[in-house]
Design an enzyme around this catalytic site. Structure first.
Site, PDB file in Angstrom:
ATOM      1  N   GLU A  15      17.713 -37.517  31.612  1.00  0.00           N
ATOM      2  CA  GLU A  15      18.633 -37.532  30.476  1.00  0.00           C
ATOM      3  C   GLU A  15      19.055 -38.970  30.168  1.00  0.00           C
ATOM      4  OE1 GLU A  15      19.094 -34.946  28.783  1.00  0.00           O
ATOM      5  OE2 GLU A  15      19.607 -33.162  29.951  1.00  0.00           O
ATOM      6  N   ASP A  20       9.920 -30.074  35.746  1.00  0.00           N
ATOM      7  CA  ASP A  20      11.382 -29.988  35.866  1.00  0.00           C
ATOM      8  C   ASP A  20      11.812 -28.531  35.909  1.00  0.00           C
ATOM      9  OD1 ASP A  20      10.857 -29.353  33.218  1.00  0.00           O
ATOM     10  OD2 ASP A  20      12.075 -30.946  32.360  1.00  0.00           O
ATOM     11  N   HIS A  48      15.194 -37.542  26.047  1.00  0.00           N
ATOM     12  CA  HIS A  48      14.910 -37.327  27.468  1.00  0.00           C
ATOM     13  C   HIS A  48      13.436 -36.985  27.669  1.00  0.00           C
ATOM     14  CE1 HIS A  48      16.097 -32.732  27.463  1.00  0.00           C
ATOM     15  NE2 HIS A  48      14.806 -32.863  27.254  1.00  0.00           N
ATOM     16  N   ASN A  57      17.148 -35.638  22.468  1.00  0.00           N
ATOM     17  CA  ASN A  57      18.022 -36.782  22.761  1.00  0.00           C
ATOM     18  C   ASN A  57      17.256 -37.914  23.452  1.00  0.00           C
ATOM     19  OD1 ASN A  57      17.564 -35.708  25.262  1.00  0.00           O
ATOM     20  ND2 ASN A  57      19.705 -35.555  25.882  1.00  0.00           N
TER      21      ASN A  57
HETATM   22  C1  GLP Z   1      13.527 -29.516  27.790  1.00  0.00           C
HETATM   23  C2  GLP Z   1      12.769 -29.892  29.081  1.00  0.00           C
HETATM   24  C3  GLP Z   1      11.722 -30.923  28.836  1.00  0.00           C
HETATM   25  C4  GLP Z   1      11.038 -30.594  27.540  1.00  0.00           C
HETATM   26  C5  GLP Z   1      11.986 -30.909  26.425  1.00  0.00           C
HETATM   27  C6  GLP Z   1      11.471 -30.598  25.052  1.00  0.00           C
HETATM   28  O1  GLP Z   1      14.900 -29.546  27.985  1.00  0.00           O
HETATM   29  N1  GLP Z   1      13.591 -30.288  30.167  1.00  0.00           N
HETATM   30  O2  GLP Z   1      10.830 -30.992  29.914  1.00  0.00           O
HETATM   31  O3  GLP Z   1       9.869 -31.361  27.420  1.00  0.00           O
HETATM   32  O4  GLP Z   1      13.244 -30.300  26.640  1.00  0.00           O
HETATM   33  O5  GLP Z   1      11.407 -29.232  24.809  1.00  0.00           O
HETATM   34  P1  GLP Z   1      10.686 -28.602  23.564  1.00  0.00           P
HETATM   35  O6  GLP Z   1       9.226 -28.827  23.761  1.00  0.00           O
HETATM   36  O7  GLP Z   1      11.033 -27.130  23.608  1.00  0.00           O
HETATM   37  O8  GLP Z   1      11.199 -29.284  22.358  1.00  0.00           O
END
Ligand code: GLP
Length: 243
Positions: A144, A71, A139, A137
């Protein structure tokens, strides 16, 4: 469509990255030309650190692999510290002795993000292994709340919590309002998927994703439909799961 029960691997926090890297090395020794989806974020960073170490010590090879970016934010300049392509490059790709055969990024800088998303949907076919993080959240990628299991790779509006994470945690210079993400339809088609979850702050959402009925308010819950899903959690993230 119903999946089998996910395989849950709970590890002490100190062993999490080395254990996941060791399993990745095992997969790659069996399929050195794997097409692999990679996320960014705080969760995979220690894993990439360990993968780089293992590659330098000849315990793992990525030279035949195609890396496909999961992403990306839309609207951040290419050199923004929060950019996912930049993070993947600096934390992993550029540090390898032998670079991957290909690194497929999402073209968010061109004039037509919808067209870029459609091209990335093609890139996201034929995936052997998808590594995924879990958003606070629920996702996955930028799928989302409101996303469904049939969604393709597409341009999405970001949830407020994701926009906040970009600026507060990842140091983005602007507040992005949109992103492009590989959709759940493609992730569910991958031969295998790994959900990476660490830290106490993910414990409540991991429980809701794995234990409560699936639903669009927690899109990661649809990953349970995947026939080969492994959840790699550290003990803190797994603390609220039933024994
Ligand atoms: C982000 C990304 C995701 C990621 C998630 C968790 O917004 N879009 O691909 O896996 O949130 O992030 P983190 O590993 O920093 O908690």
């Amino acid at each position: 469509m119903t999946g089998s029960t996910p395989r849950l691997v709970v590890l002490p926090a100190a062993d999490w990255a080395t254990a996941v890297a060791a399993e990745l090395a095992e997969r790659l020794s069996g399929r050195p030309d794997l097409r692999i989806v990679l996320p960014t974020g705080d969760t995979p960073s220690p894993l990439y650190e360990e993968v780089v170490r293992a590659e330098r010590e000849d315990r793992l090879a990525l030279g035949g692999v195609t890396i496909v970016q999961l992403d990306e934010w839309v609207g951040l300049p290419p050199d923004d510290p929060a950019r996912c392509d930049r993070r993947l490059r600096t934390e992993l790709v550029a540090r390898l002795r032998t670079p991957p055969a290909a690194f497929v990024t999402i073209d968010v800088d061109g004039p037509d993000p919808d067209a870029a998303a459609r091209r990335h949907d093609d890139a996201a076919r034929g995936i052997g292994l998808a590594l995924l993080g879990l958003g606070p959240n629920g996702h996955v990628g930028f799928n989302e709340p409101g996303s469904g299991p049939d969604d393709p790779t597409r341009l999405v509006r970001l949830a407020v919590s994701s926009r906040d994470a970009a600026t507060a945690r990842y140091g983005a210079t602007r507040v992005p309002t949109a992103g492009i993400t590989i959709g759940l339809a493609r992730l569910l088609e991958a031969d295998e998927a790994w959900l990476l979850v660490t830290g106490e702050r993910k414990a409540a959402i991991l429980r809701r994703v794995l234990v409560e009925p699936e639903g669009p308010d927690r899109p990661a819950s649809y990953l349970r439909r995947h026939p080969r899903l492994t959840v790699f959690a550290d003990a803190e993230a797994a603390a609220l799961l039933p024994r």
